[in-house]
Scaffold this active site. Sequence first.
Site: not given
Length: 363
Positions: A202, A224
């Site tokens: 993430d 991410h």
Amino acid sequence: MQLLQSSVIAATVGAALVAAAPVELEARDSCTFTSAADAKSGKTSCSTITLSNIEVPAGETLDLTGLNDGTTVIFSGETTFGYKEWEGPLISVSGTNIKVQQASGAKIDGDGSRWWDGEGGNGGKTKPKFFYAHKLDSSSITGLQIYNTPVQGFSIQSDNLNITDVTIDNSAGTAEGHNTDAFDIGSSTYINIDGATVYNQDDCLAINSGSHITFTNGYCDGGHGLSIGSVGGRSDNTVEDVTISNSKVVNSQNGVRIKTVYGATGTVSNVKFEDITLSGITKYGLVVEQDYENGSPTGTPTNGITVSGITFEKVTGTVESDATDIYILCGSGSCTDWTWSGVSITGGKTSSKCENVPTGASC
């Protein structure tokens, strides 16, 4: 004569007690704990705390909140955690002028594979957050080696906190790890993160609110990317005076991004992305979206959150062929006063869906 002997003995004993006093004080200054319970009960009686091979029981927090000013905390050996489905956190530290560090060869292992199910915080098993740095003010965290967080790594809500040379390695979670954000920052000021190495699934960095925040010399792999947001929908919806620089983002979904919540109000201002190198990006190299709702983009931007004074300087690198180089989706009039210099992202598609791109930027 007997009186004289008694006086001499008393003086000798008194001198010995005086001489012993500093030794006793030194012992109180330094404590080694081998259990979470002992650390919790004895944490305020020591100015230097060594946590030696602690096995934190299932469903409990390694509670180092409310430390005395100036306390040093040293993680030694291997710190591990019992398994239970719960919210966490597994570790919590608070206080002023606190130094958190580790001894040579130490590691903190969350063994997240016991929780990983591909759902992260969206369902499946309830997964504990890892490290709360809440009200850890005028303090430092240095050199920690953290492995396999079940979900989020650091939750930061502090003022004047320096985090240096921390590694968060969730590379074992490539298949089933999810929402393993490394550094989530909210309602904080003067946060400096330098030399972080992150392997996760993430955001490497996510700033939801706060000011005077820097992230430098970072390496982000597998997640991410470096994110502002999502901003909006909270009690504090202002991000300002942020510099993210001299960092690499590789093998990640996004490179650099700003995301704001659909229909919300707030401010993102004076944010600088500088000297960021990208490679192996699978979705967007550079992305600004003002359309997030319930954690997902809607494709329809709103302008209640202004995004101004933004600098993208020397953001360079490559994305995968089925990814998009740059995507900017701003609300009407909400993205203004941007500086765009030396941005070169190649290898992917050119978006046909950009809206309200501010003057000087290119999509």
